[in-house]
Motif scaffolding. Structure first.
Motif, short mmCIF file in Angstrom:
data_model
loop_
_atom_site.label_atom_id
_atom_site.label_comp_id
_atom_site.label_asym_id
_atom_site.label_seq_id
_atom_site.Cartn_x
_atom_site.Cartn_y
_atom_site.Cartn_z
N GLN A 6 0.84 -1.19 0.00
CA GLN A 6 0.00 0.00 0.00
C GLN A 6 0.88 1.24 0.00
O GLN A 6 2.05 1.19 0.35
CB GLN A 6 -0.93 0.01 1.22
CG GLN A 6 -0.19 0.03 2.55
CD GLN A 6 -1.14 0.02 3.74
OE1 GLN A 6 -2.26 0.50 3.65
NE2 GLN A 6 -0.69 -0.52 4.85
N LEU A 8 2.13 4.56 1.51
CA LEU A 8 2.27 5.06 2.87
C LEU A 8 2.99 6.40 2.85
O LEU A 8 3.90 6.61 2.04
CB LEU A 8 3.03 4.06 3.73
CG LEU A 8 2.30 2.72 3.92
CD1 LEU A 8 3.26 1.62 4.31
CD2 LEU A 8 1.21 2.88 4.97
N THR A 52 5.86 2.67 -1.13
CA THR A 52 4.99 1.49 -1.14
C THR A 52 5.64 0.42 -0.28
O THR A 52 6.84 0.15 -0.40
CB THR A 52 4.79 0.98 -2.57
OG1 THR A 52 4.22 2.03 -3.35
CG2 THR A 52 3.87 -0.23 -2.61
N SER A 56 2.60 -2.74 8.07
CA SER A 56 1.61 -1.85 8.69
C SER A 56 2.31 -0.53 9.01
O SER A 56 3.54 -0.49 9.15
CB SER A 56 1.06 -2.47 9.97
OG SER A 56 2.06 -2.45 10.98
N PRO A 57 1.55 0.56 9.15
CA PRO A 57 2.18 1.84 9.49
C PRO A 57 3.05 1.78 10.75
O PRO A 57 4.16 2.32 10.76
CB PRO A 57 0.98 2.78 9.67
CG PRO A 57 -0.06 2.20 8.78
CD PRO A 57 0.12 0.71 8.88
N ARG A 81 1.43 7.47 8.02
CA ARG A 81 -0.01 7.40 7.75
C ARG A 81 -0.21 6.65 6.44
O ARG A 81 0.59 6.77 5.52
CB ARG A 81 -0.63 8.80 7.62
CG ARG A 81 -0.61 9.66 8.88
CD ARG A 81 -1.50 9.09 9.96
NE ARG A 81 -1.64 9.99 11.09
CZ ARG A 81 -0.87 9.99 12.17
NH1 ARG A 81 0.12 9.13 12.28
NH2 ARG A 81 -1.09 10.84 13.15
N THR A 82 -1.32 5.92 6.37
CA THR A 82 -1.68 5.31 5.10
C THR A 82 -2.25 6.39 4.18
O THR A 82 -2.64 7.47 4.64
CB THR A 82 -2.75 4.21 5.28
OG1 THR A 82 -3.96 4.83 5.72
CG2 THR A 82 -2.30 3.13 6.25
N ARG A 83 -2.33 6.07 2.91
CA ARG A 83 -2.93 7.00 1.96
C ARG A 83 -4.38 7.29 2.37
O ARG A 83 -4.85 8.42 2.32
CB ARG A 83 -2.86 6.38 0.55
CG ARG A 83 -3.39 7.29 -0.53
CD ARG A 83 -4.79 6.84 -0.95
NE ARG A 83 -5.39 7.88 -1.74
CZ ARG A 83 -6.59 8.40 -1.46
NH1 ARG A 83 -7.30 7.98 -0.45
NH2 ARG A 83 -7.09 9.35 -2.22
#
Length: 185
Positions: A6, A8, A52, A56-57, A81-83
């Motif tokens: 994901q 980040l 990417t 986990s954050p 933080r995630t997007r």
């Protein structure tokens, strides 16, 4: 089973301040890519990274702190933080009606939600025309007269809010979301 990768957002605290703790962004991108992070992008010189990862954050933040200390030779606090989380920060902008200059509008990104007592104290501050709002792990602060003479900035520093996280102005926050959304495939 590995988690899906994901986008980040990685915020480094306290680098490139005056002549202290200098980090070139090309060097930072190279260091992070060397540790296997993909699609590494930086923004400005103040430690804003979009990358990417399948971590986990929280895990990414801890791992990056170790890798950066080894690679740079000094400790760097990392907040991730995630997007999706950053998109919520932007969409939930509680001061949108008053904060019209993005360079004087700050978001303080904290590792954890502030204590309820601190939130009550911040909400009770009377520093008009400056304003403050708390939402989850973010503190939004509007400084229409600038930061140099800001009574609110001084109070936030005294409460420990500024020292518990890292600040980014609104222009940077929205640009980081744009970078996270870019198609890097």
């Amino acid at each position: 089973m590995a988690s899906a990768s994901q986008r980040l957002i990685v915020l480094l605290r306290g680098i490139n301040l005056a002549n202290r703790r200098r980090v070139g962004m090309a060097d930072l991108r190279e260091l992070l890519a060397g540790h296997g992070y993909e699609n590494v992008r930086t923004h400005l010189q103040s430690g804003n990274v979009v990358l990417t990862s399948s971590l986990s954050p929280d895990r990414l933040g801890k791992k990056l702190e170790q890798e950066l200390e080894r690679g740079l030779g000094f400790k760097v606090e990392v907040i991730v933080r995630t997007r999706t989380e950053l998109a919520r920060v932007v969409a939930g902008n509680p001061l949108a009606e008053v904060a019209k200059d993005p360079s004087r509008y700050l978001v303080t990104f904290l590792r954890a939600k502030p204590a309820a007592k601190l939130v009550r104290e911040l909400r009770a501050l009377n520093v008009a025309p400056e304003q403050v709002a708390v939402s989850g792990r973010e503190v939004y602060s509007w400084h229409p007269g600038g930061l140099q003479s800001s009574q609110l900035a001084k109070l936030l520093s005294k409460t420990g809010v500024s020292g518990a996280g890292t600040n980014r102005n609104w222009r940077t926050v929205t640009k980081l979301l744009e970078l996270a959304d870019e198609d890097l495939a």
